[in-house]
Enzyme design. Structure first.
Site, PDB file in Angstrom:
ATOM      1  N   SER A 139       0.859  -1.194   0.000  1.00 44.35           N
ATOM      2  CA  SER A 139       0.000   0.000   0.000  1.00 44.35           C
ATOM      3  C   SER A 139       0.888   1.234   0.000  1.00 44.35           C
ATOM      4  O   SER A 139       2.001   1.196   0.555  1.00 44.35           O
ATOM      5  CB  SER A 139      -0.871  -0.010   1.259  1.00 44.35           C
ATOM      6  OG  SER A 139      -1.435   1.258   1.487  1.00 44.35           O
ATOM      7  N   TYR A 153      -1.909  -0.911  10.237  1.00 44.59           N
ATOM      8  CA  TYR A 153      -2.080  -1.315   8.833  1.00 44.59           C
ATOM      9  C   TYR A 153      -0.838  -0.941   8.019  1.00 44.59           C
ATOM     10  O   TYR A 153      -0.284  -1.765   7.290  1.00 44.59           O
ATOM     11  CB  TYR A 153      -3.327  -0.629   8.274  1.00 44.59           C
ATOM     12  CG  TYR A 153      -3.579  -0.875   6.811  1.00 44.59           C
ATOM     13  CD1 TYR A 153      -4.259  -2.008   6.378  1.00 44.59           C
ATOM     14  CD2 TYR A 153      -3.129   0.031   5.840  1.00 44.59           C
ATOM     15  CE1 TYR A 153      -4.484  -2.231   5.029  1.00 44.59           C
ATOM     16  CE2 TYR A 153      -3.347  -0.186   4.497  1.00 44.59           C
ATOM     17  CZ  TYR A 153      -4.029  -1.320   4.089  1.00 44.59           C
ATOM     18  OH  TYR A 153      -4.238  -1.532   2.749  1.00 44.59           O
TER      19      TYR A 153
HETATM   20  N1  LIG Z   1      -8.650  -0.559  -1.847  1.00 50.20           N
HETATM   21  C1  LIG Z   1      -7.599   0.197  -1.587  1.00 50.20           C
HETATM   22  O1  LIG Z   1      -7.668   1.438  -1.693  1.00 50.20           O
HETATM   23  C2  LIG Z   1      -6.287  -0.444  -1.207  1.00 50.20           C
HETATM   24  C3  LIG Z   1      -5.146   0.349  -1.153  1.00 50.20           C
HETATM   25  C4  LIG Z   1      -3.932  -0.210  -0.814  1.00 50.20           C
HETATM   26  C5  LIG Z   1      -3.846  -1.565  -0.566  1.00 50.20           C
HETATM   27  N2  LIG Z   1      -4.964  -2.331  -0.609  1.00 50.20           N
HETATM   28  C6  LIG Z   1      -4.831  -3.763  -0.321  1.00 50.20           C
HETATM   29  O2  LIG Z   1      -5.474  -4.509  -1.330  1.00 50.20           O
HETATM   30  C7  LIG Z   1      -5.830  -5.792  -0.807  1.00 50.20           C
HETATM   31  C8  LIG Z   1      -7.261  -6.102  -1.191  1.00 50.20           C
HETATM   32  O3  LIG Z   1      -8.117  -5.220  -0.463  1.00 50.20           O
HETATM   33  P1  LIG Z   1      -9.449  -4.598  -1.079  1.00 50.20           P
HETATM   34  O4  LIG Z   1      -9.272  -3.142  -1.106  1.00 50.20           O
HETATM   35  O5  LIG Z   1      -9.829  -5.322  -2.309  1.00 50.20           O
HETATM   36  O6  LIG Z   1     -10.476  -4.890   0.117  1.00 50.20           O
HETATM   37  P2  LIG Z   1     -11.719  -5.880   0.235  1.00 50.20           P
HETATM   38  O7  LIG Z   1     -12.698  -5.652  -0.857  1.00 50.20           O
HETATM   39  O8  LIG Z   1     -12.172  -5.740   1.638  1.00 50.20           O
HETATM   40  O9  LIG Z   1     -11.078  -7.322   0.005  1.00 50.20           O
HETATM   41  C9  LIG Z   1     -10.292  -7.953   0.986  1.00 50.20           C
HETATM   42  C10 LIG Z   1     -10.164  -9.409   0.618  1.00 50.20           C
HETATM   43  O10 LIG Z   1      -9.321 -10.042   1.595  1.00 50.20           O
HETATM   44  C11 LIG Z   1      -9.966 -11.218   2.044  1.00 50.20           C
HETATM   45  N3  LIG Z   1      -9.614 -11.519   3.426  1.00 50.20           N
HETATM   46  C12 LIG Z   1      -9.687 -10.701   4.503  1.00 50.20           C
HETATM   47  N4  LIG Z   1      -9.321 -11.376   5.614  1.00 50.20           N
HETATM   48  C13 LIG Z   1      -9.025 -12.646   5.208  1.00 50.20           C
HETATM   49  C14 LIG Z   1      -8.616 -13.816   5.878  1.00 50.20           C
HETATM   50  N5  LIG Z   1      -8.428 -13.850   7.209  1.00 50.20           N
HETATM   51  N6  LIG Z   1      -8.407 -14.934   5.155  1.00 50.20           N
HETATM   52  C15 LIG Z   1      -8.595 -14.929   3.826  1.00 50.20           C
HETATM   53  N7  LIG Z   1      -8.984 -13.867   3.117  1.00 50.20           N
HETATM   54  C16 LIG Z   1      -9.210 -12.737   3.827  1.00 50.20           C
HETATM   55  C17 LIG Z   1     -11.456 -10.960   1.892  1.00 50.20           C
HETATM   56  O11 LIG Z   1     -12.126 -12.197   1.693  1.00 50.20           O
HETATM   57  P3  LIG Z   1     -13.072 -12.948   2.764  1.00 50.20           P
HETATM   58  O12 LIG Z   1     -13.621 -11.904   3.689  1.00 50.20           O
HETATM   59  O13 LIG Z   1     -14.109 -13.598   1.902  1.00 50.20           O
HETATM   60  O14 LIG Z   1     -12.162 -13.936   3.427  1.00 50.20           O
HETATM   61  C18 LIG Z   1     -11.493 -10.145   0.615  1.00 50.20           C
HETATM   62  O15 LIG Z   1     -11.551 -10.992  -0.506  1.00 50.20           O
HETATM   63  C19 LIG Z   1      -5.593  -5.728   0.700  1.00 50.20           C
HETATM   64  O16 LIG Z   1      -4.366  -6.351   1.028  1.00 50.20           O
HETATM   65  C20 LIG Z   1      -5.501  -4.233   0.964  1.00 50.20           C
HETATM   66  O17 LIG Z   1      -4.732  -3.941   2.114  1.00 50.20           O
HETATM   67  C21 LIG Z   1      -6.183  -1.807  -0.920  1.00 50.20           C
END
Ligand SMILES: NC(=O)c1ccc[n+]([C@@H]2O[C@H](COP(=O)([O-])OP(=O)(O)OC[C@H]3O[C@@H](n4cnc5c(N)ncnc54)[C@H](OP(=O)(O)O)[C@@H]3O)[C@@H](O)[C@H]2O)c1
Length: 247
Positions: A139, A153
């Protein structure tokens, strides 16, 4: 067919990566805890691309034994894994010392220790194959220590970036490649942002930038490049007081 394993594929960036990599011709191995979402995504992908193979498995990345077992099972089912994307994550932290160690611990166990298990399991698969591409989703917040809800985080995201860079040093000069992605704000369940502004990319645009960086096997990339390449530079260098006001 090239194959890709994506964790956290049940929503947000992981689900959109699955759709975009399927369109590029990849067979998919998808995991997360919400298997109903994965199964719906598999139907959507195979309807759009009938030749694609999509394998889904339940995985909680805080169950470390399961991470190793599920990665091996998915490798066996698809025959090999060309890419593994360590993407699963949560953003549940709270400011330090405010009585929410539980939330910060969950963030640390999922985003760092869970990512360590995934990186170890991926490295085992790639060392055995002699080839493969590890992608870690960090991130922009990893670039500095961050205040408020994202202190833990940001620390986990710095940790995963260093894990990946260390592994890159281990495998330098071999067919095993490593990419660290530093996304800015992209619409997803985690960012919970419905309004798309110049600072918040739509899921489709944000993930397209991620997929392009992955396809180029970049060592690291701030994505989308606009505005996060220049803003990342600012975040990296401003005094901490300015950083606090920006957050
Ligand atoms: N969106 C942004 O602006 C942003 C920016 C920087 C980095 N990121 C990173 O991008 C990645 C994806 O996030 P997102 O933004 O797409 O958020 P999201 O829509 O909340 O997706 C998070 C995913 O992680 C899975 N997850 C969470 N806890 C888990 C666990 N204990 N075991 C297995 N799977 C788990 C969830 O699946 P289940 O709940 O079904 O298990 C879901 O598929 C993350 O690492 C986040 O930190 C996002």
């Amino acid at each position: 067919m090239p194959t890709i394993l994506i964790t956290g594929a049940s929503s947000g960036l992981g689900a959109e990566m699955a759709r975009q990599f399927a369109a590029l011709g990849y067979d998919l191995a998808l995991c997360a805890r919400r298997t109903d979402r994965l199964e719906a995504l598999a139907v959507q992908v195979t309807t759009a691309h009938p030749d694609r193979r999509v394998v889904v498995k339940a995985l909680d990345v805080t169950d470390h034994d399961a991470v190793f077992r599920v990665f091996r099972e998915l490798r066996d089912e698809l025959g090999h894994l060309d890419r593994i994307v360590v993407n699963a994550g949560v953003g549940k932290g709270r400011p330090l010392g405010t009585g929410r160690f539980d939330a910060n611990l969950e963030t640390a166990m999922t985003n760092f220790v869970g990512a360590l298990a995934q990186t170890e399991a991926a490295a085992e698969v790639f060392r055995a194959q002699g080839t493969g591409h590890l992608v870690v989703v960090s991130s922009v917040s990893a670039l500095r220590g961050m205040p408020g809800n994202i202190t833990t985080y940001a620390a986990t995201k710095a940790g995963v970036a260093h894990l990946a860079e260390g592994f890159r040093a281990d495998v330098l000069g071999t067919p095993i490649k490593v990419t660290v992605l530093y996304p800015g704000y992209i619409v997803s369940e985690m960012s919970a942002t419905s309004k798309v502004t110049p600072l918040v990319a739509s899921t489709e645009r944000g993930v397209r930038a991620m997929v392009e960086a992955i396809e180029k096997e970049k060592a690291s990339a701030r994505v989308p490049a606009w505005p996060w390449a220049p803003l990342g530079f600012v975040v990296k260098h401003v005094p901490v007081g300015v950083l606090r006001r920006m957050s």
